[in-house]
Design an enzyme around this catalytic site. Structure first.
Site, PDB file in Angstrom:
ATOM      1  N   THR A  32       6.240 -60.967  13.199  1.00  0.00           N
ATOM      2  CA  THR A  32       5.547 -62.292  13.069  1.00  0.00           C
ATOM      3  C   THR A  32       5.616 -62.776  14.421  1.00  0.00           C
ATOM      4  OG1 THR A  32       5.735 -62.377  10.794  1.00  0.00           O
ATOM      5  CG2 THR A  32       4.969 -64.444  11.968  1.00  0.00           C
ATOM      6  N   GLY A  33       4.285 -63.536  15.005  1.00  0.00           N
ATOM      7  CA  GLY A  33       4.294 -64.208  16.108  1.00  0.00           C
ATOM      8  C   GLY A  33       3.344 -63.736  17.305  1.00  0.00           C
ATOM      9  N   SER A  34       3.460 -64.328  18.253  1.00  0.00           N
ATOM     10  CA  SER A  34       2.464 -63.786  19.522  1.00  0.00           C
ATOM     11  C   SER A  34       2.523 -62.433  19.898  1.00  0.00           C
ATOM     12  CB  SER A  34       2.189 -65.089  20.465  1.00  0.00           C
ATOM     13  OG  SER A  34       3.561 -65.287  20.792  1.00  0.00           O
ATOM     14  N   ASP A  85       9.713 -56.493  16.071  1.00  0.00           N
ATOM     15  CA  ASP A  85       9.257 -57.954  16.084  1.00  0.00           C
ATOM     16  C   ASP A  85      10.034 -58.562  17.198  1.00  0.00           C
ATOM     17  OD1 ASP A  85       8.667 -60.285  15.147  1.00  0.00           O
ATOM     18  OD2 ASP A  85      10.257 -60.265  13.743  1.00  0.00           O
ATOM     19  N   GLY A  86       9.265 -59.988  17.377  1.00  0.00           N
ATOM     20  CA  GLY A  86       9.592 -60.515  18.608  1.00  0.00           C
ATOM     21  C   GLY A  86      10.912 -61.322  18.540  1.00  0.00           C
ATOM     22  N   ASP A  88      13.101 -65.373  19.580  1.00  0.00           N
ATOM     23  CA  ASP A  88      12.961 -66.610  20.336  1.00  0.00           C
ATOM     24  C   ASP A  88      14.284 -66.815  21.217  1.00  0.00           C
ATOM     25  OD1 ASP A  88      10.865 -68.101  18.773  1.00  0.00           O
ATOM     26  OD2 ASP A  88      12.318 -67.880  17.075  1.00  0.00           O
ATOM     27  N   GLY A 100      10.950 -68.881  14.923  1.00  0.00           N
ATOM     28  CA  GLY A 100      10.168 -70.098  15.417  1.00  0.00           C
ATOM     29  C   GLY A 100       8.589 -70.204  14.725  1.00  0.00           C
ATOM     30  N   GLU A 107      11.351 -61.532   7.837  1.00  0.00           N
ATOM     31  CA  GLU A 107      11.538 -60.775   8.889  1.00  0.00           C
ATOM     32  C   GLU A 107      13.068 -59.943   8.638  1.00  0.00           C
ATOM     33  OE1 GLU A 107       9.175 -63.136  12.237  1.00  0.00           O
ATOM     34  OE2 GLU A 107      11.359 -63.830  11.885  1.00  0.00           O
ATOM     35  N   LYS A 125      13.318 -64.752  27.445  1.00  0.00           N
ATOM     36  CA  LYS A 125      14.031 -64.744  25.762  1.00  0.00           C
ATOM     37  C   LYS A 125      15.427 -64.557  25.864  1.00  0.00           C
ATOM     38  CE  LYS A 125      10.396 -65.910  23.429  1.00  0.00           C
ATOM     39  NZ  LYS A 125       9.647 -65.129  22.696  1.00  0.00           N
TER      40      LYS A 125
HETATM   41  C1  5RP Z   1       8.677 -65.805  13.756  1.00  0.00           C
HETATM   42  C2  5RP Z   1       9.574 -65.346  14.791  1.00  0.00           C
HETATM   43  C3  5RP Z   1       9.065 -64.717  15.982  1.00  0.00           C
HETATM   44  O1  5RP Z   1       9.325 -63.319  16.390  1.00  0.00           O
HETATM   45  C4  5RP Z   1       9.539 -65.495  17.293  1.00  0.00           C
HETATM   46  O2  5RP Z   1       9.244 -67.177  17.046  1.00  0.00           O
HETATM   47  C5  5RP Z   1       8.907 -65.274  18.481  1.00  0.00           C
HETATM   48  O3  5RP Z   1       7.379 -65.651  18.665  1.00  0.00           O
HETATM   49  P1  5RP Z   1       6.744 -65.349  19.843  1.00  0.00           P
HETATM   50  O4  5RP Z   1       6.627 -64.051  20.010  1.00  0.00           O
HETATM   51  O5  5RP Z   1       5.335 -66.020  19.483  1.00  0.00           O
HETATM   52  O6  5RP Z   1       7.463 -65.937  21.015  1.00  0.00           O
HETATM   53  O7  5RP Z   1      10.859 -65.210  14.652  1.00  0.00           O
HETATM   54  O8  5RP Z   1       9.297 -66.382  12.805  1.00  0.00           O
END
Ligand code: 5RP
Length: 223
Positions: A32-34, A85-86, A88, A100, A107, A125
């Site tokens: 989840t996330g950008s 996944d990404g 923070d 975040g 996740e 990061k």
């Molecule tokens: C969501 C997360 C995201 O992976 C993390 O916040 C990174 O988000 P982004 O890719 O928008 O920087 O853990 O719960």
């Protein structure tokens, strides 16, 4: 390169990494996330190469479905080869802070099931010590004050994330001003507080591979 371009580069690198290992029965775990959104968009170009996906949030499920990618319940599938996944923050040991976007619990569940967790992030990061990014903690709503008091005892400054309800119907407390020398220990300590559902430290189950976007190209870090 802009931060968006770095995210797109690591998303493409993740697709290039997993694609040769997928077949028409494969299910892919998606975060989840950008950055994860960039991955979904890149993966969608190859949707004939795999069966479908498991989503770590309602938002991700909607985006996958929007691309015509079938979304399966985690309970209805067998093996899950990859979770992408990404994060923070990540340290060199690929221990992460996540959440975040408030999706940390789902996740962590999908990451636990996957054989290989591929983390994708722009270079900002990677940090020497986790904790500059406030650590998200998912909490049962009625336990909010109790959990906040217990978190203070662990040395952080808890702040209720206003206006956020997780996909599981819970609240988020962000824990500020930590310097996390032992992420695995802190992850277990926070999880032991009654009322905590999950916290955003991914240390017991870190990433296996970190694809990091830098101005010089995508760096690969392995555990
Ligand atoms: C969501 C997360 C995201 O992976 C993390 O916040 C990174 O988000 P982004 O890719 O928008 O920087 O853990 O719960």
């Amino acid at each position: 390169m802009t931060q968006d371009q770095l995210k797109q580069a690591v998303a493409q690198a993740a697709v290039d990494f997993i694609l040769p290992q997928l077949d028409d029965k494969s299910i892919v775990g998606v975060g989840t996330g950008s950055t994860a959104n960039c991955f979904i968009d890149a993966l969608a170009q190859h949707k004939a190469a795999f069966d479908g996906a498991v989503a770590s949030s309602e938002a991700t499920a909607q985006r996958l479905k929007g691309h015509g990618i079938p979304v399966y319940e985690l309970n209805s599938i067998g093996d899950l080869e990859f979770y992408v996944d990404g994060c923070d923050e990540s340290n060199e040991r690929l221990e992460l802070i996540k959440g975040g976007g408030a999706a940390l619990t789902r996740e962590k569940i999908v990451a636990a099931v996957a054989k290989t967790f591929v983390c994708i992030a722009d270079g900002s990061k990677l940090v020497p010590l986790l904790g500059t990014f406030p650590l998200p903690v998912e909490v049962i709503p009625m336990a909010r004050s109790h959990v906040a008091r217990e978190l203070v005892k662990l040395g952080g400054d808890p702040v209720y994330r206003e206006g956020v309800t997780t996909d599981n119907g819970n609240i988020i407390i962000d824990l500020f001003n930590l310097q996390i020398g032992n992420p695995r220990e802190l992850e277990a300590q926070i999880n032991a507080i009654v009322g905590v559902v999950c916290n955003g430290l991914f240390a017991a189950r870190p990433a296996d591979l970190l694809l990091l976007g830098t101005a010089d190209g995508v760096r690969t870090l392995r555990r």
